[in-house]
Design an enzyme around this catalytic site. Sequence first.
Site, mmCIF file in Angstrom:
data_model
loop_
_atom_site.group_PDB
_atom_site.id
_atom_site.type_symbol
_atom_site.label_atom_id
_atom_site.label_comp_id
_atom_site.label_asym_id
_atom_site.label_seq_id
_atom_site.Cartn_x
_atom_site.Cartn_y
_atom_site.Cartn_z
ATOM 1 N N LYS A 83 0.822 -1.212 0.000
ATOM 2 C CA LYS A 83 0.000 0.000 0.000
ATOM 3 C C LYS A 83 0.859 1.266 0.000
ATOM 4 O O LYS A 83 0.538 2.232 -0.696
ATOM 5 C CB LYS A 83 -0.906 -0.043 1.241
ATOM 6 N N ARG A 95 -11.112 3.548 9.680
ATOM 7 C CA ARG A 95 -10.836 2.217 10.229
ATOM 8 C C ARG A 95 -12.051 1.652 10.926
ATOM 9 O O ARG A 95 -12.024 0.509 11.376
ATOM 10 C CB ARG A 95 -9.701 2.329 11.233
ATOM 11 N N ARG A 155 5.416 -12.564 2.234
ATOM 12 C CA ARG A 155 6.155 -11.311 2.025
ATOM 13 C C ARG A 155 6.649 -10.754 3.362
ATOM 14 O O ARG A 155 7.775 -10.284 3.469
ATOM 15 C CB ARG A 155 5.236 -10.247 1.402
ATOM 16 N N ARG A 169 11.652 -8.347 9.655
ATOM 17 C CA ARG A 169 11.636 -7.322 10.701
ATOM 18 C C ARG A 169 11.433 -7.960 12.073
ATOM 19 O O ARG A 169 10.879 -9.046 12.173
ATOM 20 C CB ARG A 169 10.484 -6.331 10.446
ATOM 21 N N ARG A 214 -1.556 -9.428 13.551
ATOM 22 C CA ARG A 214 -1.876 -8.189 12.843
ATOM 23 C C ARG A 214 -2.808 -8.446 11.667
ATOM 24 O O ARG A 214 -3.692 -7.645 11.369
ATOM 25 C CB ARG A 214 -0.594 -7.502 12.387
HETATM 26 P P1 ADP Z 1 -0.718 0.027 10.973
HETATM 27 O O1 ADP Z 1 -1.251 -0.223 9.597
HETATM 28 O O2 ADP Z 1 0.487 -0.782 11.310
HETATM 29 O O3 ADP Z 1 -1.776 -0.023 12.042
HETATM 30 P P2 ADP Z 1 -0.774 2.988 10.790
HETATM 31 O O4 ADP Z 1 0.389 3.846 10.491
HETATM 32 O O5 ADP Z 1 -1.910 3.017 9.839
HETATM 33 O O6 ADP Z 1 -0.139 1.529 10.967
HETATM 34 O O7 ADP Z 1 -1.356 3.345 12.231
HETATM 35 C C1 ADP Z 1 -0.561 3.365 13.377
HETATM 36 C C2 ADP Z 1 -1.445 3.516 14.622
HETATM 37 O O8 ADP Z 1 -2.135 4.776 14.602
HETATM 38 C C3 ADP Z 1 -2.561 2.483 14.744
HETATM 39 O O9 ADP Z 1 -2.104 1.299 15.340
HETATM 40 C C4 ADP Z 1 -3.562 3.224 15.626
HETATM 41 O O10 ADP Z 1 -3.152 3.223 16.980
HETATM 42 C C5 ADP Z 1 -3.447 4.644 15.126
HETATM 43 N N1 ADP Z 1 -4.409 4.923 14.025
HETATM 44 C C6 ADP Z 1 -4.096 5.176 12.725
HETATM 45 N N2 ADP Z 1 -5.200 5.403 11.997
HETATM 46 C C7 ADP Z 1 -6.244 5.304 12.855
HETATM 47 C C8 ADP Z 1 -7.655 5.429 12.706
HETATM 48 N N3 ADP Z 1 -8.219 5.692 11.523
HETATM 49 N N4 ADP Z 1 -8.421 5.250 13.813
HETATM 50 C C9 ADP Z 1 -7.885 4.994 15.006
HETATM 51 N N5 ADP Z 1 -6.566 4.854 15.215
HETATM 52 C C10 ADP Z 1 -5.739 5.004 14.158
#
Ligand code: ADP
Length: 198
Positions: free
Chosen positions: A23, A99, A134, A140, A151
């Site tokens: 992505k 989300r 992948r 990591r 995850r």
């Molecule tokens: P990942 O895909 O590993 O979760 P992101 O960079 O998208 O990584 O997000 C990192 C963290 O930021 C998430 O684990 C969450 O705690 C917070 N976060 C990001 N986007 C949202 C969202 N839309 N709603 C709530 N929390 C979010």
Amino acid sequence: MSANEHRSEPLRLVIFGRQGAGKGTQCDRIVKQYGVVHLSTGDMFRAAIAAGSEIGSQVAPILAAGGLVSDDLTIALVRERLAHSDVQESGFVLDGFPRTTSQADALLGLLSESGASLDAVVNLEVALEEVTARMKSRGRNDDTDEGIAKRLALYDRETVPVIDWFDERGLVLRVDGIGAEHEVSDRLFAAIDGGVTH
Ligand code: ADP
């Protein structure tokens, strides 16, 4: 030729994809192709933490624990960012937001307040076995078998219902994420150019 060339309105997209689906790479390519602003809520939260802001200190423990920031706070942050002139003029690709279905509903509400709408939701599809392979090959520290499975399960539980919510509204473009980066981006651009009608 790209969708933005014949448009009076900038392009407004949401992108979904499992961890390991590529992505991040495809967001960079979308930004180059359409001139949109990449909006990642994860990046916004990390920037707030790095800047030592009030919001940053609120969200730091939540990010550290791998939880979700509250809908209210997340929506407020996105609302503010969407109002900036760069996003108003150039459009956006939202990454990591929405989300939850409440966030999805809020996004459509925010856009319609300013007479705008979402052009498409792109779902970058890569099979579970492929993303697992992948992620394992990246080596990591957090990519242990157990960590990966956890995850990916969280993504299915949390994010798939949001994709379904958009699907019910006819907004989802499915793109096969298997192949070389440029093959995937060619498919993505074709889907966006063909799927965005105004
Ligand atoms: P990942 O895909 O590993 O979760 P992101 O960079 O998208 O990584 O997000 C990192 C963290 O930021 C998430 O684990 C969450 O705690 C917070 N976060 C990001 N986007 C949202 C969202 N839309 N709603 C709530 N929390 C979010």
